[in-house]
Scaffold this motif. Structure first.
Motif, short mmCIF file in Angstrom:
data_model
loop_
_atom_site.label_atom_id
_atom_site.label_comp_id
_atom_site.label_asym_id
_atom_site.label_seq_id
_atom_site.Cartn_x
_atom_site.Cartn_y
_atom_site.Cartn_z
N ASN A 9 -2.71 12.72 2.71
CA ASN A 9 -1.78 13.65 3.19
C ASN A 9 -0.41 13.02 3.30
N ILE A 10 -0.55 11.71 3.97
CA ILE A 10 0.83 10.99 4.14
C ILE A 10 1.32 10.69 2.86
N ASP A 11 0.46 10.42 1.85
CA ASP A 11 0.95 10.01 0.34
C ASP A 11 1.51 11.24 -0.34
N MET A 12 0.97 12.34 -0.04
CA MET A 12 1.63 13.55 -0.57
C MET A 12 3.08 13.86 0.06
N LEU A 13 3.07 13.83 1.25
CA LEU A 13 4.43 13.56 1.85
C LEU A 13 5.29 12.79 1.27
N ALA A 14 5.21 11.67 1.25
CA ALA A 14 6.01 10.76 0.43
C ALA A 14 6.39 11.02 -0.92
N LYS A 15 5.21 11.40 -1.72
CA LYS A 15 5.57 11.74 -3.16
C LYS A 15 6.52 12.96 -3.05
N PRO A 28 0.16 -11.74 -1.00
CA PRO A 28 1.57 -11.27 -0.51
C PRO A 28 2.56 -11.03 -1.19
N ARG A 29 2.58 -11.77 -2.41
CA ARG A 29 3.89 -11.56 -3.13
C ARG A 29 3.97 -10.45 -3.74
N ARG A 30 2.65 -9.86 -4.13
CA ARG A 30 2.46 -8.44 -4.84
C ARG A 30 2.72 -7.50 -3.93
N ARG A 31 2.38 -7.40 -2.61
CA ARG A 31 2.65 -6.49 -1.45
C ARG A 31 4.03 -6.37 -1.47
N TRP A 32 4.72 -7.28 -1.23
CA TRP A 32 6.28 -7.59 -1.40
C TRP A 32 6.90 -6.75 -2.40
N SER A 33 6.41 -7.20 -3.67
CA SER A 33 7.12 -6.74 -4.88
C SER A 33 6.90 -5.26 -4.82
N LYS A 34 5.57 -4.74 -4.82
CA LYS A 34 5.31 -3.33 -4.67
C LYS A 34 6.34 -2.62 -3.45
N ALA A 35 6.69 -3.38 -2.25
CA ALA A 35 7.34 -2.48 -1.50
C ALA A 35 8.83 -2.47 -1.58
N LEU A 36 9.33 -3.35 -2.64
CA LEU A 36 10.68 -3.18 -2.91
C LEU A 36 10.78 -2.22 -4.35
N GLY A 37 9.66 -1.70 -4.88
CA GLY A 37 9.72 -0.81 -6.00
C GLY A 37 9.46 -1.74 -7.14
N TYR A 38 9.03 -2.95 -7.26
CA TYR A 38 8.64 -3.69 -8.49
C TYR A 38 7.23 -3.37 -8.72
N LEU A 70 3.98 7.04 15.16
CA LEU A 70 2.67 6.13 15.02
C LEU A 70 3.06 4.85 15.36
N ASP A 71 2.41 4.16 16.57
CA ASP A 71 2.41 2.92 16.86
C ASP A 71 1.51 1.89 15.96
N ASP A 72 1.73 0.66 15.79
CA ASP A 72 1.13 -0.39 15.18
C ASP A 72 0.54 -0.01 13.77
N VAL A 73 1.64 0.45 12.96
CA VAL A 73 1.19 0.82 11.74
C VAL A 73 1.93 -0.21 10.70
N GLY A 74 0.91 -0.77 9.96
CA GLY A 74 1.41 -1.99 8.88
C GLY A 74 1.72 -1.24 7.75
N MET A 75 2.44 -2.15 7.00
CA MET A 75 2.84 -1.55 5.48
C MET A 75 1.71 -1.27 4.52
N ASN A 76 0.69 -2.03 4.91
CA ASN A 76 -0.48 -1.86 3.93
C ASN A 76 -1.35 -0.82 4.68
N ASP A 77 -1.08 -0.20 5.61
CA ASP A 77 -2.33 0.85 6.04
C ASP A 77 -2.06 1.99 5.47
N LEU A 78 -0.68 2.25 4.90
CA LEU A 78 -0.53 3.56 4.28
C LEU A 78 -0.92 3.50 2.69
N GLY A 79 -1.68 4.64 2.13
CA GLY A 79 -2.29 4.44 0.91
C GLY A 79 -1.35 4.29 -0.08
N TYR A 80 -0.32 5.17 -0.18
CA TYR A 80 0.90 4.86 -1.39
C TYR A 80 1.70 3.66 -1.24
N LEU A 81 1.37 2.55 -0.12
CA LEU A 81 2.14 1.48 -0.02
C LEU A 81 0.98 0.45 -0.49
#
Length: 886
Positions: A789-795, A41-51, A768-779
């Motif tokens: 494809n979503i990862d490419m849009l984000a990039k 959980p700590r790593r997921r949170w840190s990654k989401a903030l850019g750490y 999209l309904d019910d998408v979690g932060m950990n459901d997207l590849g780049y996160l």
């Protein structure tokens, strides 16, 4: 930004930082271990903030007991107690092998800093924070004198714990074998107006095994902070200033200190106060009485309706603040950005301004709750003890000898706050203000963008941008059956609050007319009345026929009524006024300073003025017209207090005997003369409504190279990562321009997106309904290849990580389709949850709201919708094809 009142949350504007999982987490990690060993959980949170493991080394926080003796500790044991701790901790500091525990609860992840010195490969940087910077970000952004050699100097506050932190660039590191040596010293060379709170210029050197230093500044001015780590030395400049904050941003500790110091001023006379607290002490009674003396002079109003309004009220606010600081040097007088409350009532309470009574400012936790019928404050609060009986400083009183406007014969020695009008004395008011008569963001926007001269600002700021706060809060009483009497004259009030009768005809007509007629000698009050004389027998009176004989008075005071109502209508209005023994709440008259809620209003005006001066909006700042036409002074051509060379009417400020013009130059925001600054120059709530109060209020990364402004450690981490790996997924790249507030009338305008129809892109929007932060590849931490494809849009595009959608289906779609928070169109229930449109629901987004496809149609688009609508179906008017979709 979240605006909080102690004990509860009022309207929320802007963004809230995300919760961490359920909002509650606990981590344990070993000294010297890598981030890979931290729990998921700590790593997921840190990654989401850019750490990431590469970036968290920017900041090392020693999270162990201050005694260093225990093998375990928590944040509560350190100088950082009560401050949210930054997420990215990779190199734990302390004795090798020891275990340190971080306990974290709450909704604000991460700690915000003011970056004083940027780290390099050869030397560390320095950041600082305190309990307010941690929550709201650096103070004083926008003050030009805080920029030295192109960089933004950090601001610390006196008598509030400041935590300095060593910033590392990933090359230099600190471990248990190295020592940080910190030196804090006050510069010997200060500017000519700098106040010295103590004789101690402080030169403190401290060595710690931590990359942090806790320090309490006890003096103002320029300080130098030096850090030495492993032979690398860096020095930086820190300015120490009192920071005036919006009143609801004060924490409970500072709120209590403020109220306690105010209590001393209320209960301690000047002789005893000076003897105990020094020459800067002035009692509350003295300050309030002096305001009444100058505003209640029959010759003229020395404080209002002229150029003296700004210097007079700003200076007396500073005199009050310095008197409070003589009692408790940690106290800073806050400002009240009341447009937040006005817009909240409009948005959330259907414009029902009786809700004004429920503002926390008018509660016993703050400045006292007033009885809805009598207007008097609750017994048991210190402000209920304010005594309006004549004192040693009294010059003008009402007929009862009380410190009130001489035209206001209210026979009670306590402060009265009626909030409303139109009732008999002792009965609940029935006439309220409406949004068109109040200080809204629209009025503020107009006031600031239309004020191209200092004279214009003096007049406009004292007008609808300011005046209704005094008049409605003070209110009127002893006007029984006023609504029926006005209806008998042919006027109509059709709504619940009778707000048509707040203006003219009605309450505002009374406010404006009475004091002016009094100065013309046409509103007469008895010389004296004993305290047991009923108010009906001590009434002020006027003669409508006598008033009509004075052409100059009719032209000066009633020209608008004559043009709108005609001679007969105006005659009847004045006759009704003369027959009504109206009394006014103190906030609305010369005695306004007796009500404690008077005082936070004028810091708001100074903050507006500072914005205009910082953005160089004035084309003229001269004093060629010291008096305005609204200043009635029939017996003199001169009104002391309004001229440029008049000495400040309230006396010395910060030890200086200024003239008005000298004081205006002293409070310039372009120089570090005053001992205080304002926290920021942002009006997010107005920006959300489409008004650009300031020319520019936020900053993008591309601007950081010019300003060295880092709004939190996350930006510093992102910028460092960008320089290390420009191709990093989800990076924050340079922008063409930074985010700004929505464009409003008079403000900067955006380019027209429809200039060339051939260049307009097709737009595909997917919800999209019910998408979690950990459901997207780049996160994701474990599904990195799941959504290429979503990862490419984000990039290749932009990811918005701080402006979250709603938590359920209908509100999420409703906010997307309207661009509004759900509470602005009724989708937030009284339970604090969101209303879902189900199979049997008979409602939709109110049709008065224009939806996104309707806006797109106006730009030449054809709109198609597929999938789940969920915004109403029981009426044809609610269907997608009736709301803009083709």
């Amino acid at each position: 930004r979240r605006s909080r009142w102690p004990g509860g949350t009022m309207a929320t504007y802007g963004s809230l930082e995300p919760n961490v999982e359920s909002g509650d987490w606990n981590e344990t990690f070993q000294t010297g271990t890598s981030t890979n060993e931290l729990e998921q959980p700590r790593r997921r949170w840190s990654k989401a903030l850019g750490y990431t493991a590469a970036s968290v080394g920017l900041l090392c926080l020693g999270l162990y007991s201050s005694s260093h003796g225990a093998s375990t500790g928590t944040v509560a044991d350190t100088a950082l107690a009560g401050i949210d701790v930054a997420a990215g901790v990779s190199t734990a500091v302390g004795p090798p092998g020891a275990t340190y525990s971080v306990n974290k609860t709450g909704s604000v992840p991460g700690m915000r800093f003011a970056i004083a010195e940027v780290p390099t490969s050869s030397a560390p940087g320095i950041a600082l924070t305190n309990k307010y910077i941690s929550r709201y970000g650096p103070s004083g952004v926008g003050y030009s004198w805080l920029k030295e050699s192109g960089s933004q100097a950090a601001v610390a506050e006196p008598f509030k714990e400041t935590v300095f932190v060593a910033l590392l660039d990933g090359v230099t590191s600190i471990d248990g074998d190295k020592t940080c040596t910190w030196t804090v010293s006050r510069d010997l060379q200060q500017h000519k107006f700098e106040l010295s709170l103590t004789d101690n210029n402080v030169n403190v050197t401290t060595s710690t095994a931590l990359p942090t230093l806790s320090h309490n500044f006890t003096n103002l001015g320029k300080h130098t902070v030096t850090l030495e780590v492993d032979g690398a030395v860096v020095s930086t400049r820190v300015w120490v200033r009192y920071v005036r904050r919006e009143i609801r941003d004060l924490d409970r500790e500072d709120q209590a200190a403020l109220i306690n110091a105010m209590g001393v001023l209320v209960r301690t006379n000047d002789a005893d106060g000076v003897d105990k607290y020094g020459d800067d002490y002035q009692s509350y009674s003295r300050l309030a009485t002096t305001h009444n003396n100058f505003a209640g002079d029959r010759v003229c109003d020395h404080l209002h309706d002229g150029m003296g309004f700004v210097p007079g009220h700003i200076s007396v606010s500073r005199i009050l603040e310095k008197s409070l600081q003589s009692v408790d040097p940690s106290v800073v007088w806050p400002y009240w950005e009341y447009t937040i409350d006005v817009e909240d009532i409009i948005a959330n309470h259907n414009g029902d301004f009786w809700k004004w009574r429920d503002l926390p400012l008018f509660s016993d936790d703050w400045f006292g709750k007033s009885d809805e019928k009598t207007g008097f404050m609750s017994a048991g609060t210190v402000f209920a003890e304010i005594d309006l009986t004549r004192n040693d400083y009294t010059v003008h009183t009402n007929s009862y000898g009380l410190i009130r406007a001489p035209w206001n014969n209210l026979n009670v020695s306590r402060v009265a706050r009626f909030i409303g009008a139109g009732s008999a004395f002792g009965e609940e008011p029935v006439i309220a203000v409406d949004e068109d008569q109040m200080c809204t963001c629209e009025i503020l926007n107009w006031t600031l963008w239309d004020s191209d001269t200092l004279g214009t600002f003096n007049g406009a700021a004292a007008g609808q941008a300011h005046g209704p706060i005094h008049m409605f809060t003070g209110g009127q009483s002893n006007t029984p059956d006023l609504v029926d009497k006005l209806k008998d004259l042919g006027y109509n009030a059709d709504d619940t609050y009778n707000n048509q009768f707040w203006g003219s005809p009605g309450a505002t007509f009374y406010f404006a007319s009475i004091k002016s007629l009094w100065r013309y000698g046409l509103w007469e009050c008895p010389d004296t009345c004993s305290h047991d004389t009923p108010m009906e027998e001590c009434a002020c009176t006027c003669d409508v026929d006598e008033i009509f004989k004075h052409d100059d008075v009719m032209e000066a005071l009633f020209s608008d009524e004559l043009s709108m109502e005609g001679t007969n209508g105006t005659y009847n209005l004045i006759k009704l006024l003369c027959e009504t023994n109206v009394v006014q709440g103190d906030h609305a008259t010369a005695g306004s300073a007796s009500d404690p809620t008077f005082w936070p209003v004028h810091g708001t005006v100074e903050r507006w003025l500072q914005l205009l001066r910082l953005e160089d909006r004035f084309t003229n700042e001269d004093w060629t017209t010291p008096l305005f036409t609204s200043n009635v002074h029939p017996t003199t051509d001169h009104c002391y207090g309004h001229n440029a060379n008049d000495t400040l009417i309230f006396g010395l400020v910060d030890g200086n005997n200024f003239t008005n013009l000298e004081y205006y130059n002293y409070i310039t925001p372009d120089q570090p003369y005053t001992p205080y600054i304002y926290d920021h120059f942002r009006w997010e709530h107005c920006g959300a409504l489409g008004y650009s109060i300031s020319q520019q209020h936020t900053y993008s990364l591309s601007q950081l190279g010019d300003t060295d402004l880092y709004e939190g450690l996350g930006l510093q981490a992102a910028k460092t990562l960008l320089s290390q790996d420009p191709t990093r997924e989800g990076d924050v790249g340079p922008a063409e321009s930074g985010p700004t507030e929505s464009t409003g009338e008079g403000g900067p305008t955006a380019p027209d997106a429809t200039d060339d129809d051939t260049t307009q892109p097709n737009i595909v929007m997917v919800t999209l309904d019910d998408v979690g932060m950990n459901d997207l590849g780049y996160l994701s931490t474990d599904l990195s290849g799941a959504t290429p494809n979503i990862d490419m849009l984000a990039k290749r595009g932009v990811t918005l990580t701080r402006y979250y959608g709603q938590e359920s289906c209908t509100p999420a779609r409703a906010t997307l389709m309207t661009g509004k928070f759900t509470y602005r169109f009724g989708f937030a229930s009284t339970r604090g949850t969101f209303d879902e449109i189900s199979a049997f629901s008979n409602y939709s987004i109110p049709t008065a709201n224009k939806l996104l496809p309707e806006h797109m149609e106006a730009l030449g688009y054809t709109s198609y919708g597929a999938g789940k609508w969920n915004l109403g179906h029981c009426n044809d008017a609610y269907l997608p094809t009736s709301r803009g979709f083709d």
